[in-house]
Design an enzyme around this catalytic site. Structure first.
Site, short mmCIF file in Angstrom:
data_model
loop_
_atom_site.label_atom_id
_atom_site.label_comp_id
_atom_site.label_asym_id
_atom_site.label_seq_id
_atom_site.Cartn_x
_atom_site.Cartn_y
_atom_site.Cartn_z
NE ARG A 153 -3.73 -2.11 2.64
CZ ARG A 153 -4.74 -2.16 3.51
NH1 ARG A 153 -5.03 -1.07 4.22
NH2 ARG A 153 -5.44 -3.26 3.69
CE1 TYR A 167 15.13 -0.23 4.23
CE2 TYR A 167 15.84 -2.49 3.88
CZ TYR A 167 15.06 -1.57 4.56
OH TYR A 167 14.20 -1.98 5.54
CG PHE A 199 22.44 -0.38 13.95
CD1 PHE A 199 21.49 0.25 13.18
CD2 PHE A 199 23.74 -0.45 13.47
CE1 PHE A 199 21.82 0.81 11.95
CE2 PHE A 199 24.08 0.11 12.25
CZ PHE A 199 23.11 0.73 11.49
#
Length: 407
Positions: free
Chosen positions: A91, A124, A407
């Site tokens: 979405r 990414y 992390f």
């Protein structure tokens, strides 16, 4: 897209929903001890949620830390916790959160770069993150390798204890080395607690974590963190040493720590998932194939402010090059930039001069830490050299980037 799904800043009331979301997205149980551990580093003012009528259905956050880059230490947004619940995928929620986060980091003007670990590497690059470093994951047959150098004379002293009891020594060694280790993140007290907290939920049947410190004549010179997973088979003991970190200020300390880790009683294998690409261990043993190294991706870097980021790092050789950069998300980065610098400093300013190199902001992220050769991107066709002014050597560095933590 239903308009009632809002991207908004996180409030304290969202924390439980965020932890539920992370457990769902990453397929992990989040018992109370894990929830307390995660909230210990959560920065509400840097966290965004996707809110569907009061339900947290998406999340992304950033941590305020510094990152070592070639020749310098710079503020870097450490991005983490990105995800969308399965019922709300496809979405555009992640797209909205990523773009808003990047815009807010850029507008704040404090951090010229952002950095993350990618759970799925296809995602990414769409947002300008480039694969900036790799790691070696070792699966070592420790009974079949020997260090080829004898122990140092006089030998240092090893001290073993629970990590929290040795925190001052660990931090001293880490901070001594961090300014020269591209890819290492700063650790204040909060982050040392986060790194050293040893939750039973994270042990997967292994022991608690241990630490060993190596002392030289003037104090601690290195340390290692590890645990052991018990195992027996028809041949007898078959335990596995699981190494978390090995940090050493000199070759003798490094050798002593690995000699210790490779010789723990009853253990037949040693795993180390965060080894550097130029890890010295590969050149210390008589049977390097028995180390079982596998190359995996590590840190992904995104230049948020191109001129500030390029001026912040140092360069392995003198460089004077015009870069024609494209950035479809942060358009202020798009344009021609003249980068001039070397080992002692750099400046980067807008220019109308003809370009020597054309590249995307993703490509600049990939080469930023000196781990991805610019020449490899040229050979792939992602980067184009328009003149003979090739800055490949300048973008390298004498140490390959490495990472001590996820992390």
């Amino acid at each position: 897209m239903r308009e009632e799904i809002q991207i908004r800043p996180t409030t304290q009331g969202d924390v439980a929903g965020i932890l539920d979301l992370l457990g769902t997205v990453f397929h992990e149980d989040y018992p109370e001890e894990v929830r307390d551990w995660e909230t210990g580093v959560l920065e509400l003012d840097r966290s965004l949620v996707a809110d569907d009528a009061g339900q947290v259905v998406g999340h992304i956050d950033a941590y305020t830390r510094d990152l070592t880059v070639p020749g310098a230490v710079v503020p870097a947004a450490h991005v983490s916790g990105a995800g969308v619940v399965p019922t709300h995928r496809r979405r555009g929620l992640l797209n909205r959160m990523m773009r808003r986060q990047l815009t807010e980091i850029a507008d704040a003007g404090r951090e010229p770069i952002a950095v993350l670990w990618a759970s799925e590497t296809s995602i990414y690059p769409r947002y300008g993150y480039g694969p900036a470093s790799s790691r070696l994951a070792f699966t070592i047959m420790n009974r079949e390798v020997r260090l080829t150098v004898p122990p140092a004379e006089p030998a240092g002293r090893l001290r073993m204890a629970e990590p929290t009891g040795l925190l001052a020594d660990l931090a001293k060694v880490y901070e001594q080395l961090r300014p020269d280790r591209p890819g290492w993140s700063s650790r204040d007290d909060r982050w040392w607690r986060y790194v050293l907290t040893d939750l039973e939920a994270h042990r997967d049947g292994a022991t608690k974590r241990y630490a060993v410190v190596h002392d030289g004549p003037d104090g601690p010179t290195g340390y290692a963190l590890w645990r052991v997973k018990n195992g027996w088979n028809s041949h007898g003991p078959d335990c596995e040493v699981q190494v978390r970190e090995v940090v050493a200020t000199d070759p003798e300390t490094y050798q002593a720590l690995w000699r210790f880790l490779l010789s723990i009683d009853l253990c037949r294998s040693v795993t180390f998932r965060l080894g550097a690409v130029d890890e010295p261990l590969r050149y210390l043993v008589d049977e390097p194939r028995r180390l079982g190294p596998a190359v995996l991706d590590a840190l992904w870097v995104r230049l948020v402010d191109v001129p500030a980021a390029l001026a912040a790092r140092r360069y392995a050789a003198p460089v004077d090059v015009v870069l024609d950069v494209t950035d479809p998300i942060l358009e202020r980065n798009t344009g021609r930039w003249r980068l001039t610098g070397g080992p002692d400093g750099a400046v980067c300013v807008p220019t109308t001069d003809p370009a020597d190199v054309t590249c995307s902001v993703t490509d600049l992220g990939a080469v930023y830490l000196g781990g991805t050769p610019l020449s490899a991107l040229v050979a792939s066709g992602r980067v184009r050299l328009l003149t003979g002014n090739d800055p490949t050597v300048a973008f390298g560095w004498h140490r390959r980037p490495s990472s001590t933590e996820v992390f």
